[in-house]
Design an enzyme around this catalytic site. Structure first.
Site, PDB file in Angstrom:
ATOM      1  N   ARG A   1      59.017  78.442  35.547  1.00 42.78           N
ATOM      2  CA  ARG A   1      59.834  78.102  36.711  1.00 42.78           C
ATOM      3  C   ARG A   1      59.075  78.301  38.027  1.00 42.78           C
ATOM      4  O   ARG A   1      58.356  79.299  38.180  1.00 42.78           O
ATOM      5  CB  ARG A   1      61.113  78.939  36.708  1.00 42.78           C
ATOM      6  CG  ARG A   1      62.094  78.493  35.639  1.00 42.78           C
ATOM      7  CD  ARG A   1      63.261  79.453  35.501  1.00 42.78           C
ATOM      8  NE  ARG A   1      64.296  78.900  34.627  1.00 42.78           N
ATOM      9  CZ  ARG A   1      64.242  78.973  33.293  1.00 42.78           C
ATOM     10  NH1 ARG A   1      63.217  79.556  32.687  1.00 42.78           N
ATOM     11  NH2 ARG A   1      65.216  78.455  32.560  1.00 42.78           N
TER      12      ARG A   1
ATOM     13  N   HIS B   1      59.369  73.711  34.034  1.00 42.79           N
ATOM     14  CA  HIS B   1      58.456  72.906  33.199  1.00 42.79           C
ATOM     15  C   HIS B   1      58.054  71.581  33.847  1.00 42.79           C
ATOM     16  O   HIS B   1      57.966  70.545  33.163  1.00 42.79           O
ATOM     17  CB  HIS B   1      59.062  72.668  31.810  1.00 42.79           C
ATOM     18  CG  HIS B   1      59.235  73.899  30.989  1.00 42.79           C
ATOM     19  ND1 HIS B   1      58.533  75.058  31.215  1.00 42.79           N
ATOM     20  CD2 HIS B   1      60.057  74.158  29.947  1.00 42.79           C
ATOM     21  CE1 HIS B   1      58.901  75.975  30.343  1.00 42.79           C
ATOM     22  NE2 HIS B   1      59.824  75.480  29.553  1.00 42.79           N
TER      23      HIS B   1
ATOM     24  N   HIS C   1      54.817  74.098  23.749  1.00 44.42           N
ATOM     25  CA  HIS C   1      56.104  74.775  23.516  1.00 44.42           C
ATOM     26  C   HIS C   1      56.480  74.780  22.035  1.00 44.42           C
ATOM     27  O   HIS C   1      57.624  74.565  21.663  1.00 44.42           O
ATOM     28  CB  HIS C   1      57.206  74.073  24.332  1.00 44.42           C
ATOM     29  CG  HIS C   1      58.329  74.959  24.744  1.00 44.42           C
ATOM     30  ND1 HIS C   1      59.218  75.510  23.860  1.00 44.42           N
ATOM     31  CD2 HIS C   1      58.712  75.383  25.968  1.00 44.42           C
ATOM     32  CE1 HIS C   1      60.106  76.230  24.509  1.00 44.42           C
ATOM     33  NE2 HIS C   1      59.821  76.174  25.787  1.00 44.42           N
TER      34      HIS C   1
ATOM     35  N   ASP D   1      62.048  86.048  26.973  1.00 45.70           N
ATOM     36  CA  ASP D   1      61.752  84.811  27.703  1.00 45.70           C
ATOM     37  C   ASP D   1      60.789  85.221  28.815  1.00 45.70           C
ATOM     38  O   ASP D   1      60.972  84.890  29.984  1.00 45.70           O
ATOM     39  CB  ASP D   1      63.048  84.227  28.286  1.00 45.70           C
ATOM     40  CG  ASP D   1      62.888  82.765  28.671  1.00 45.70           C
ATOM     41  OD1 ASP D   1      63.914  82.130  29.016  1.00 45.70           O
ATOM     42  OD2 ASP D   1      61.740  82.255  28.641  1.00 45.70           O
TER      43      ASP D   1
ATOM     44  N   GLU E   1      53.696  80.503  24.424  1.00 48.23           N
ATOM     45  CA  GLU E   1      53.307  79.527  25.448  1.00 48.23           C
ATOM     46  C   GLU E   1      52.180  80.117  26.297  1.00 48.23           C
ATOM     47  O   GLU E   1      52.406  80.770  27.310  1.00 48.23           O
ATOM     48  CB  GLU E   1      54.517  79.168  26.305  1.00 48.23           C
ATOM     49  CG  GLU E   1      55.691  78.583  25.513  1.00 48.23           C
ATOM     50  CD  GLU E   1      56.981  78.608  26.290  1.00 48.23           C
ATOM     51  OE1 GLU E   1      57.041  77.974  27.367  1.00 48.23           O
ATOM     52  OE2 GLU E   1      57.941  79.258  25.843  1.00 48.23           O
TER      53      GLU E   1
HETATM   54  C1  G6D Z   1      65.239  78.132  28.647  1.00 54.37           C
HETATM   55  O1  G6D Z   1      64.380  79.935  29.985  1.00 54.37           O
HETATM   56  C2  G6D Z   1      64.140  79.160  28.804  1.00 54.37           C
HETATM   57  C3  G6D Z   1      62.799  78.492  28.917  1.00 54.37           C
HETATM   58  O2  G6D Z   1      61.778  79.480  29.001  1.00 54.37           O
HETATM   59  C4  G6D Z   1      62.583  77.617  27.680  1.00 54.37           C
HETATM   60  O3  G6D Z   1      61.345  76.970  27.807  1.00 54.37           O
HETATM   61  C5  G6D Z   1      63.719  76.610  27.575  1.00 54.37           C
HETATM   62  O4  G6D Z   1      64.978  77.242  27.533  1.00 54.37           O
HETATM   63  C6  G6D Z   1      63.604  75.779  26.281  1.00 54.37           C
HETATM   64  O5  G6D Z   1      65.326  77.386  29.818  1.00 54.37           O
END
Ligand code: G6D
Length: 344
Positions: A75, A101, A175, A247, A310
């Site tokens: 982000r 992303h 990913h 995360d 990642e």
């Molecule tokens: C959520 O916060 C997570 C991200 O890190 C992930 O890449 C996405 O889902 C698939 O937004």
């Protein structure tokens, strides 16, 4: 090592590479994604990554599964950054507040060009893409290539190269979600995890890094000795509870493709994946979809039904100098390598 190919829907192609040990990598030019990674075990040929069987299914319920992410993984707070004295605004595709992303739809939704290189001991699919100047608000025209190689040493090598004509930001990643049990209905709680990391980056309720680099010591983030993920998922750690799992960026102690920075082991210990990378950090996301996971090949992905590695520079580097930098200059090619090595 021969590369075969077949139609994957919506103009996309699925490429299949298989080595002498029976390890089979399947990738598509739709999002420059990994789709399948089959590993032979004593009992069965096990698919250890999440993926769908057609582009249509990805379009219907994607969670970036297996995709190349860019221009900037993670982000960007408020979708804004300053570069070379100029302030930029990128598309705010994350709850209309932040950029996630690289904006949407981005690298994961493109049909990349593909070139095949076959040789006896390894074969490679080279995906390439031109990201036009100003795409999603990022300056500079970017020429990107990502190469997927399968070797006879059971390595899936991911090599990035990019060139820009103007100072810009670039922080790609893959990913891929691993579930070494091969069953999307089986949570990864009993998988064992090792990560050679002394510090991780804290996040806030919007999953934005706060700038705090916290020691893993005495926390649910200490994987310097391999242990089951279950112990962390059940912990009262405020950072785990904030997102219902992980995360988070982990800062790697020894970023190098000669050094094993992480190891994931299946519950039956039949399959292990080692992660070696020259990236300074790795974002671990444990599919914390809170019951909203996709249906994959007829089965509902359970919460914690997969784990990503990642590899990248930690998100927030455009705000925190001690996170590293993702600025790239004209005439200075960006190169990065990550190796996922399957061992038994
Ligand atoms: C959520 O916060 C997570 C991200 O890190 C992930 O890449 C996405 O889902 C698939 O937004």
């Amino acid at each position: 090592m021969k590369i075969t190919q077949r139609d994957f829907g919506q103009g996309a192609t699925l490429y299949s590479l298989k080595n002498e040990n029976g390890v089979q990598l399947e990738v598509t030019n739709f999002g420059a994604r990994i789709v399948n990674l089959f590993v032979p075990t004593k009992k069965e040929k096990r698919n250890i990554v999440l993926g769908f069987d057609s582009v249509e299914e990805y379009l219907a319920q994607d969670m970036y599964i297996g995709a190349t992410i860019g221009r900037v993984a993670g982000r960007i707070k408020d979708g804004t950054f300053t570069l070379g004295g100029q302030t930029y605004q990128t598309d705010k595709n994350d709850h209309e507040l932040h950029t996630l992303h690289g904006g949407a739809p981005s690298f994961e939704a493109k049909l990349w060009d593909a070139k095949l290189e076959e040789s006896e001991k390894k074969s490679t699919v080279i995906f390439s893409l031109k990201s036009k100047a100003g795409e999603h608000g990022f300056p500079g025209e970017l020429m990107v290539s990502v190469s997927y190689t399968l070797t006879e040493d059971n390595e899936w090598c991911v090599d990035y190269e990019a060139h820009t004509d103007q100072l810009t930001l670039f922080n790609p990643t893959n990913h891929v979600y691993f579930n070494l049990s091969g069953d999307v209905e089986q949570a990864i709680d009993d998988h064992k995890l090792f990560i050679d990391s002394d510090q991780f980056a804290c996040i806030d309720e919007a999953v934005i890094t706060t700038g705090e680099k916290r020691s893993v010591t005495d926390t649910a983030f200490d994987f310097r000795k391999a242990r089951k993920l279950e112990t962390s998922f059940n912990s009262q750690d405020d950072q785990v509870k904030a997102v219902g799992g992980f995360d988070h960026p982990f800062f790697l102690n020894k970023p190098s493709i000669e050094h094993v920075s992480a190891v994931l082991t299946s519950p039956d210990e039949a399959v292990q994946v080692e992660v070696l990378t020259d990236c300074p950090a790795v974002v671990v996301f444990t599919a914390n979809f809170n019951g909203a996971g996709p249906v994959i090949r007829g089965k509902k992905l359970t919460d914690h039904g997969g784990i990503t590695f990642e590899t990248q520079t930690a998100p927030g580097s455009e705000r925190f100098e001690d996170f590293g930098t993702i600025e790239i200059q004209p005439n200075v090619p960006f190169r990065s390598t990550t190796i996922y090595k399957i061992t038994e």
